[in-house]
Scaffold this active site. Sequence first.
Site, PDB file in Angstrom:
ATOM      1  N   ARG A  44       0.833  -1.196   0.000  1.00 14.39           N
ATOM      2  CA  ARG A  44       0.000   0.000   0.000  1.00 14.39           C
ATOM      3  C   ARG A  44       0.871   1.251   0.000  1.00 14.39           C
ATOM      4  O   ARG A  44       1.902   1.295   0.657  1.00 14.39           O
ATOM      5  CB  ARG A  44      -0.895   0.034   1.251  1.00 14.39           C
ATOM      6  CG  ARG A  44      -1.803  -1.154   1.419  1.00 14.39           C
ATOM      7  CD  ARG A  44      -2.968  -1.197   0.486  1.00 14.39           C
ATOM      8  NE  ARG A  44      -3.776  -0.002   0.467  1.00 14.39           N
ATOM      9  CZ  ARG A  44      -4.997   0.035  -0.091  1.00 14.39           C
ATOM     10  NH1 ARG A  44      -5.523  -1.038  -0.655  1.00 14.39           N
ATOM     11  NH2 ARG A  44      -5.685   1.144  -0.105  1.00 14.39           N
ATOM     12  N   VAL A  45       0.401   2.257  -0.709  1.00 12.51           N
ATOM     13  CA  VAL A  45       1.107   3.531  -0.684  1.00 12.51           C
ATOM     14  C   VAL A  45       0.310   4.578   0.091  1.00 12.51           C
ATOM     15  O   VAL A  45       0.710   5.719   0.198  1.00 12.51           O
ATOM     16  CB  VAL A  45       1.403   4.045  -2.114  1.00 12.51           C
ATOM     17  CG1 VAL A  45       2.390   3.120  -2.810  1.00 12.51           C
ATOM     18  CG2 VAL A  45       0.123   4.162  -2.930  1.00 12.51           C
ATOM     19  N   ASP A  46      -0.847   4.163   0.611  1.00 16.63           N
ATOM     20  CA  ASP A  46      -1.640   5.094   1.426  1.00 16.63           C
ATOM     21  C   ASP A  46      -1.508   4.693   2.897  1.00 16.63           C
ATOM     22  O   ASP A  46      -0.666   3.882   3.241  1.00 16.63           O
ATOM     23  CB  ASP A  46      -3.107   5.082   0.978  1.00 16.63           C
ATOM     24  CG  ASP A  46      -3.680   3.659   0.939  1.00 16.63           C
ATOM     25  OD1 ASP A  46      -2.996   2.715   1.408  1.00 16.63           O
ATOM     26  OD2 ASP A  46      -4.801   3.496   0.450  1.00 16.63           O
ATOM     27  N   ASP A  47      -2.331   5.266   3.754  1.00 21.83           N
ATOM     28  CA  ASP A  47      -2.211   4.970   5.171  1.00 21.83           C
ATOM     29  C   ASP A  47      -3.050   3.766   5.569  1.00 21.83           C
ATOM     30  O   ASP A  47      -3.827   3.802   6.524  1.00 21.83           O
ATOM     31  CB  ASP A  47      -2.563   6.204   6.007  1.00 21.83           C
ATOM     32  CG  ASP A  47      -1.499   7.277   5.850  1.00 21.83           C
ATOM     33  OD1 ASP A  47      -0.312   6.902   5.761  1.00 21.83           O
ATOM     34  OD2 ASP A  47      -1.847   8.469   5.787  1.00 21.83           O
ATOM     35  N   VAL A  48      -2.912   2.719   4.802  1.00 17.03           N
ATOM     36  CA  VAL A  48      -3.583   1.463   5.130  1.00 17.03           C
ATOM     37  C   VAL A  48      -2.485   0.452   5.408  1.00 17.03           C
ATOM     38  O   VAL A  48      -1.488   0.412   4.698  1.00 17.03           O
ATOM     39  CB  VAL A  48      -4.462   1.001   3.947  1.00 17.03           C
ATOM     40  CG1 VAL A  48      -4.982  -0.410   4.172  1.00 17.03           C
ATOM     41  CG2 VAL A  48      -5.628   1.965   3.742  1.00 17.03           C
TER      42      VAL A  48
END
Length: 699
Positions: A567-571
């Site tokens: 993941r590149v997001d805050d997940v």
Amino acid sequence: SSNNLRTNNFLRHVESMRLHPSGAGHIPYLNAIILGESLATEEDDFVLPSEDFASQANVQSPEQYLKLYKRSIEDPDGFWSEIASQFYWKQRWGDKVCDENFDIRNGNIKIEWFKGGITNICYNCLDRNVEAGLGDKVAIYWEGNEPSLDATLTYSQLLDQVCQLANYLKDIGVKKGDAVIIYLPMLMELPIAMLACARIGAVHSVVFAGFSAEALTQRIIDCKPKVVITCNAVKRGPKAIHLKDIVDTAIHDSAQNGGISIDKCLVYENPSAMKKEDTKWKEGRDIWWQDVTPQYPTTCPVEWVDAEDPLFLLYTSGSTGKPKGVLHTTGGYMVYTATTFKYAFDYKPSDIYWCTADCGWITGHSYVTYGPMLNGASVVVFEGAPSYPDSGRCWDIVDKYKVTIFYTAPTLVRSLMRDGDAFVTRYSRKSLRVLGSVGEPINPSAWRWFYNVVGDSRCPISDTWWQTETGGFMITPLPGAWPQKPGSATFPFFGVQPVIVDEKGIEIEGECNGYLCIKKSWPGAFRTLYGDHERYETTYFKPFAGYYFSGDGCSRDKDGYHWLTGRVDDVINVSGHRIGTAEVESALVSHPQCAEAAVVGVEHEVKGQGIYAFVTVVDGVPYSEQLRKDLILTVRKLIGAFAAPDKIHWAPGLPKTRSGKIMRRILRKIASRQLDELGDTSTLADPSVVNQLIELADS
Ligand code: WTA
């Protein structure tokens, strides 16, 4: 060797497809399959299916794949309508197979497949198969937590039970379009309940039975179900968990905090875990499943629905705020899950299929229930834990049912690998022919162990990349067709056009690394976030206009193989479960002694990622082991045990920019102890917090 020869043949073929004017050359995506001269000397990277396997496979060669893929891109209407015609439609769809606006710059995002087509997915899973003569075929082999406990249901028995429950639900007033929450462990009753809802056009929302009362409450308030279906208790390993108590709390709290009144709670008595008389009961509201369903007829007319009518809602974590209700509709999802199942696992009617996922997650929706049953497959449903009574349980089950296709998550592979080969080699496993992996990138060493030890170097591995949002597989090997590279999900499924873009949203070709997006809709795509189409557009279609943004990073190697990088997001992805860092943070700060929290993912040997929490306590509160435990308990209580932080790191302050934004990049480096890679900290409002954090790292 013959492997080298076949690899080279494959590559030559791809090359000629690319160069030939009528070949794949004009399909932008296939242009990305750029061949390097050095390939022939790197044959060690490749693992080929055996000739025996390939020659019996549904797709036997890269040539066949490329032909099908090319058609799926050039003539999606023809491609998908031929496949869709294999299902039963009360009425065929209108003139368009797909109607979409996939580009936010042209207005609201809209995705429709087979619009105007009238069908029912339960009918296609059950009635259609029974009518085709599969009535006596086993639909479900159920294996209980205790190795001695099992049961089976044939397709006609399953249909009978689904109809009885569907009749009951109708009788208590559940109608087309109504939501039903299902909070059940992996009993046969879980797929039965899903199918019963689908039969009457009700929208099921399965909540994983490991979620806490608070998480369940949140979902009840959001989707306002007509009824909640649960059981009194379940055994996990040696321990009994009282699910009904959790539901009681959630129903109570959703009335208090959300004004939702639940008039009916249908409770399955799970006698191996808890006796009826020990179950807390609310007269008038609570009903025993076993008391009512036998009284209803075993036939139930189908509610015919439009292809675009909702089938289910499934809540999943995002990078901000509360969980989002991913909405899937009927027709496209049906066609897509059935087709991906058939090809990615090289499904044959004689297969015995086992997916270890729980129906509380998307994998259990698409690849325990719908995909397999649409193909008339025999499915193993396992209630227990893979480590009980010991780490050989999976292979015991494989031998017991002669499982041929085994689909699981890398986290399980890694934990079994750690426990040693002896637990595996004790069993024959000779029935196995295809293995599958899902949920997170599978590291090459785990891939090789899975391949060599579990599969005796005989079974191709389908490493399937997809998401709750995508409904079904997006990038996956076709086991008979592709030379595989351990750790790569390989190539897109039919109809899927993955692109890798840079931070400006520009597509990058050839060998590259960037953000994984999809260019055009596919039948199984989710249509909206329940009650919040704007968030749907903002999260998925605005970051890179013109594309669906997956939230994952991906690289493509010189041979066109895709490698997911996480993941590149805050997940964070913990043991294949998606958790938003914001959710864990908001659970932590609900503790009265926690002033602020910042959560990041760190590499974890078994879980893939672990949850690492930086916690700032309220002024004057001393750090203590007790507080640490309380904080972890708070997260377990508010979300569920699987979201409990692995580490609490006391933080007198958090690294913030002058505008108050937490610099997670620095926190990630501290969490993974890459202290020499902290980068520039001079822009921090207070650079000294970094040293304080480092000092407290192991306290
Ligand atoms: C990750 C599960 C690498 C990815 C089906 C994705 C994977 C998220 C793979 C979705 C794979 C899933 N290789 N990463 N084969 N499969 N992922 O919604 O980060 O629970 O975005 O769906 O899991 O998780 P979800």
